[in-house]
Design a protein around this motif. Structure first.
Motif, PDB file in Angstrom:
ATOM      1  N   LEU A  49       2.480  -4.913  36.831  1.00 49.21           N
ATOM      2  CA  LEU A  49       2.275  -4.084  35.452  1.00 49.21           C
ATOM      3  C   LEU A  49       3.235  -4.004  34.352  1.00 49.21           C
ATOM      4  O   LEU A  49       2.978  -4.397  33.238  1.00 49.21           O
ATOM      5  N   SER A  50       4.747  -4.036  34.964  1.00 46.87           N
ATOM      6  CA  SER A  50       5.577  -4.144  34.072  1.00 46.87           C
ATOM      7  C   SER A  50       5.654  -5.486  33.394  1.00 46.87           C
ATOM      8  O   SER A  50       5.928  -5.659  32.246  1.00 46.87           O
ATOM      9  N   ASP A  51       5.368  -6.476  34.267  1.00 45.99           N
ATOM     10  CA  ASP A  51       5.323  -7.559  33.512  1.00 45.99           C
ATOM     11  C   ASP A  51       4.108  -8.160  32.587  1.00 45.99           C
ATOM     12  O   ASP A  51       4.441  -8.424  31.675  1.00 45.99           O
ATOM     13  N   ALA A  52       2.991  -7.320  32.845  1.00 47.65           N
ATOM     14  CA  ALA A  52       1.959  -7.628  32.162  1.00 47.65           C
ATOM     15  C   ALA A  52       2.041  -6.982  30.548  1.00 47.65           C
ATOM     16  O   ALA A  52       1.811  -7.299  29.707  1.00 47.65           O
ATOM     17  N   LYS A  53       3.000  -5.764  30.679  1.00 50.87           N
ATOM     18  CA  LYS A  53       3.236  -5.038  29.542  1.00 50.87           C
ATOM     19  C   LYS A  53       4.447  -5.905  28.748  1.00 50.87           C
ATOM     20  O   LYS A  53       4.465  -5.750  27.471  1.00 50.87           O
ATOM     21  N   ALA A  54       5.386  -6.428  29.391  1.00 48.31           N
ATOM     22  CA  ALA A  54       6.102  -7.306  28.755  1.00 48.31           C
ATOM     23  C   ALA A  54       5.792  -8.364  27.966  1.00 48.31           C
ATOM     24  O   ALA A  54       6.058  -9.048  26.898  1.00 48.31           O
ATOM     25  N   ARG A  55       4.500  -8.836  28.480  1.00 49.67           N
ATOM     26  CA  ARG A  55       3.748 -10.014  28.019  1.00 49.67           C
ATOM     27  C   ARG A  55       2.849  -9.483  27.064  1.00 49.67           C
ATOM     28  O   ARG A  55       2.186 -10.420  25.927  1.00 49.67           O
ATOM     29  N   GLY A  56       2.240  -8.350  27.003  1.00 47.40           N
ATOM     30  CA  GLY A  56       1.379  -7.765  26.026  1.00 47.40           C
ATOM     31  C   GLY A  56      -0.090  -8.228  26.486  1.00 47.40           C
ATOM     32  O   GLY A  56      -0.991  -7.980  25.746  1.00 47.40           O
ATOM     33  N   LEU A  86      -2.975  -8.563  30.215  1.00 44.92           N
ATOM     34  CA  LEU A  86      -3.390  -8.577  31.554  1.00 44.92           C
ATOM     35  C   LEU A  86      -3.932  -9.743  31.836  1.00 44.92           C
ATOM     36  O   LEU A  86      -5.028 -10.256  31.107  1.00 44.92           O
ATOM     37  N   VAL A  87      -3.522 -10.497  32.854  1.00 47.98           N
ATOM     38  CA  VAL A  87      -4.106 -12.049  33.059  1.00 47.98           C
ATOM     39  C   VAL A  87      -5.064 -11.727  34.305  1.00 47.98           C
ATOM     40  O   VAL A  87      -4.657 -11.340  35.160  1.00 47.98           O
ATOM     41  N   VAL A  88      -6.217 -11.954  33.963  1.00 48.91           N
ATOM     42  CA  VAL A  88      -7.361 -11.653  35.177  1.00 48.91           C
ATOM     43  C   VAL A  88      -7.962 -12.978  35.643  1.00 48.91           C
ATOM     44  O   VAL A  88      -8.276 -13.890  34.504  1.00 48.91           O
ATOM     45  N   GLY A  89      -8.563 -13.050  36.681  1.00 52.62           N
ATOM     46  CA  GLY A  89      -9.214 -14.161  37.409  1.00 52.62           C
ATOM     47  C   GLY A  89     -10.599 -13.760  37.276  1.00 52.62           C
ATOM     48  O   GLY A  89     -11.025 -12.585  37.763  1.00 52.62           O
ATOM     49  N   THR A  90     -11.652 -14.716  37.051  1.00 52.79           N
ATOM     50  CA  THR A  90     -13.212 -14.385  37.495  1.00 52.79           C
ATOM     51  C   THR A  90     -13.929 -15.583  37.528  1.00 52.79           C
ATOM     52  O   THR A  90     -13.296 -16.784  37.474  1.00 52.79           O
ATOM     53  N   GLU A  91     -15.093 -15.609  37.592  1.00 50.54           N
ATOM     54  CA  GLU A  91     -16.159 -16.449  37.559  1.00 50.54           C
ATOM     55  C   GLU A  91     -17.162 -16.187  36.794  1.00 50.54           C
ATOM     56  O   GLU A  91     -17.769 -15.158  36.785  1.00 50.54           O
ATOM     57  N   PHE A  92     -17.400 -16.783  35.658  1.00 48.08           N
ATOM     58  CA  PHE A  92     -18.254 -16.329  34.622  1.00 48.08           C
ATOM     59  C   PHE A  92     -19.759 -16.854  34.710  1.00 48.08           C
ATOM     60  O   PHE A  92     -20.218 -17.387  33.773  1.00 48.08           O
ATOM     61  N   GLN A  93     -20.101 -16.640  36.133  1.00 41.66           N
ATOM     62  CA  GLN A  93     -21.627 -16.996  36.419  1.00 41.66           C
ATOM     63  C   GLN A  93     -22.075 -15.599  37.314  1.00 41.66           C
ATOM     64  O   GLN A  93     -23.042 -15.744  38.013  1.00 41.66           O
ATOM     65  N   TYR A  94     -21.858 -14.632  36.837  1.00 38.25           N
ATOM     66  CA  TYR A  94     -22.124 -13.365  37.779  1.00 38.25           C
ATOM     67  C   TYR A  94     -22.665 -12.205  36.615  1.00 38.25           C
ATOM     68  O   TYR A  94     -22.278 -11.130  36.718  1.00 38.25           O
ATOM     69  N   ALA A  95     -23.673 -12.536  35.953  1.00 38.97           N
ATOM     70  CA  ALA A  95     -24.375 -11.743  34.948  1.00 38.97           C
ATOM     71  C   ALA A  95     -25.294 -10.604  36.070  1.00 38.97           C
ATOM     72  O   ALA A  95     -25.667 -10.855  36.970  1.00 38.97           O
ATOM     73  N   PRO A  96     -25.148  -9.379  35.461  1.00 38.79           N
ATOM     74  CA  PRO A  96     -24.549  -8.906  34.075  1.00 38.79           C
ATOM     75  C   PRO A  96     -23.033  -8.529  34.237  1.00 38.79           C
ATOM     76  O   PRO A  96     -22.708  -7.779  33.309  1.00 38.79           O
ATOM     77  N   PHE A  97     -22.436  -8.594  35.302  1.00 44.57           N
ATOM     78  CA  PHE A  97     -20.911  -8.078  35.512  1.00 44.57           C
ATOM     79  C   PHE A  97     -20.226  -9.225  34.655  1.00 44.57           C
ATOM     80  O   PHE A  97     -19.218  -8.474  34.152  1.00 44.57           O
ATOM     81  N   GLU A  98     -20.130 -10.346  34.766  1.00 46.74           N
ATOM     82  CA  GLU A  98     -19.305 -11.112  33.750  1.00 46.74           C
ATOM     83  C   GLU A  98     -19.986 -12.408  33.683  1.00 46.74           C
ATOM     84  O   GLU A  98     -20.486 -13.169  34.562  1.00 46.74           O
ATOM     85  N   PHE A  99     -20.113 -12.970  32.499  1.00 43.16           N
ATOM     86  CA  PHE A  99     -20.676 -14.214  32.125  1.00 43.16           C
ATOM     87  C   PHE A  99     -20.334 -14.533  30.586  1.00 43.16           C
ATOM     88  O   PHE A  99     -19.543 -13.784  29.914  1.00 43.16           O
ATOM     89  N   LEU A 100     -20.733 -15.664  30.174  1.00 39.74           N
ATOM     90  CA  LEU A 100     -20.471 -16.209  28.884  1.00 39.74           C
ATOM     91  C   LEU A 100     -21.356 -16.329  28.050  1.00 39.74           C
ATOM     92  O   LEU A 100     -22.617 -16.761  28.346  1.00 39.74           O
ATOM     93  N   ASP A 101     -21.357 -15.691  26.644  1.00 45.84           N
ATOM     94  CA  ASP A 101     -22.332 -15.719  25.694  1.00 45.84           C
ATOM     95  C   ASP A 101     -21.669 -16.792  24.677  1.00 45.84           C
ATOM     96  O   ASP A 101     -20.744 -16.796  23.706  1.00 45.84           O
ATOM     97  N   GLY A 102     -22.264 -18.120  24.762  1.00 46.30           N
ATOM     98  CA  GLY A 102     -21.467 -19.126  24.025  1.00 46.30           C
ATOM     99  C   GLY A 102     -20.011 -19.341  24.721  1.00 46.30           C
ATOM    100  O   GLY A 102     -20.044 -19.605  26.123  1.00 46.30           O
ATOM    101  N   ASP A 103     -19.205 -19.156  23.855  1.00 45.13           N
ATOM    102  CA  ASP A 103     -17.936 -19.203  24.621  1.00 45.13           C
ATOM    103  C   ASP A 103     -17.086 -17.747  24.698  1.00 45.13           C
ATOM    104  O   ASP A 103     -15.772 -17.769  24.768  1.00 45.13           O
ATOM    105  N   LYS A 104     -17.868 -16.864  24.539  1.00 44.42           N
ATOM    106  CA  LYS A 104     -17.304 -15.285  24.454  1.00 44.42           C
ATOM    107  C   LYS A 104     -17.657 -14.651  25.910  1.00 44.42           C
ATOM    108  O   LYS A 104     -18.859 -14.423  26.329  1.00 44.42           O
ATOM    109  N   PRO A 105     -16.640 -14.056  26.606  1.00 43.63           N
ATOM    110  CA  PRO A 105     -16.805 -13.274  27.759  1.00 43.63           C
ATOM    111  C   PRO A 105     -17.579 -12.225  27.578  1.00 43.63           C
ATOM    112  O   PRO A 105     -17.257 -11.362  26.591  1.00 43.63           O
TER     113      PRO A 105
END
Length: 265
Positions: A19-26, A28-47
């Protein structure tokens, strides 16, 4: 605006505290797979999606932007362990084996397993009808494991085909190469709602279970876990989770917000 990376990212670095490192960067780096609608997917190139809305709110409370790293699902958890990102933001089923390796946030979704078929296919009217027939599942998913266990109770067992990504599994259902594909009930309900060529096979099967977000099981992740859980509990209690559920799933999905439930398997 969130940043999406479609290639392997460099490791987030040697982290004294995630968390401290994320705040220093400003961010939060997160991993996902954008093929799991409606939890996470892409509308064009927008998450977009339920998880995207929720983590954006939580990250904003922490003064952070969200950077997304998009990978095939089978690569997401190994990349988390390799410190390619801070945490996973994807509907990940809580099970006993995973809890031994990862921290899980409070639940963010239902993970009960169901099947989806071609609309109008009368050969599949209940889950047991897949006996002896080809059916698809996504590699590395808890839904695949549940499907395999369910299939073993059938005579003869189903002929299970394993896919990299749910999109490919669904495509083969429509093409007639399989009769059905497994997934979590909320995802499949959304799929059938938005694509009427699909139909959910009911009832769901397997033990009731939940989805949450995994973090590395190490002391350095504990402050981030606490902050994420604080956000999930906040938005569950104040009604925002319900609002997002209705937006993305079409119905409320009551979830525990005081603890991570003990998985049944």
């Amino acid at each position: 605006m969130a940043t999406v990376l479609f290639v392997s990212a460099m490791a987030v670095g040697a982290q004294a505290d995630v968390l401290s490192d994320a705040k220093a960067r400003g961010e939060l780096v997160v991993g996902t797979e954008f093929q799991y609608a409606p939890f996470e997917f892409l509308d064009g190139d927008k998450p977009v999606g339920f998880d995207v809305d929720l983590i954006t709110l939580i990250a904003k409370d922490m003064g952070l932007k969200v950077k997304w790293i998009d990978l095939p699902w089978a690569s997401v958890l190994p990349a988390l362990e390799a410190k390619k990102f801070d945490m996973v933001v994807a509907g990940t089923t809580i099970n006993k084996a995973r809890m031994e390796r990862y921290y899980f946030t409070l639940p963010i979704g239902d993970a009960t397993v169901a099947l989806v078929k071609r609309a109008g296919d009368t050969s599949i009217t209940k889950p047991e009808d897949i006996a002896g027939k080809p059916v698809g599942g996504t590699k590395g998913s808890s839904q695949l494991k549940t499907l395999e266990e369910f299939s073993a109770t059938l005579k003869p067992p189903a002929d299970i085909k394993i896919y990299i990504g749910s999109t490919n599994a669904y495509a083969d259902v429509l093409a007639g190469r399989t009769v059905a594909a497994s997934g979590s009930l909320p995802n499949l309900t959304y799929l059938a709602k938005t694509r009427p060529e699909f139909e959910v096979v009911k009832p769901a099967f397997g033990q009731p279970s939940y989805q949450a977000w995994p973090l590395r099981k190490e002391p350095e992740s504990e402050s981030l876990l606490a902050a994420i859980n604080e956000g999930i509990a906040k938005y569950n209690k104040n009604g925002k989770m319900k609002e997002l559920q209705i937006k993305w799933f079409g119905a409320e999905m009551p979830l525990p917000y005081d603890k991570v439930p003990e998985p049944n398997y």
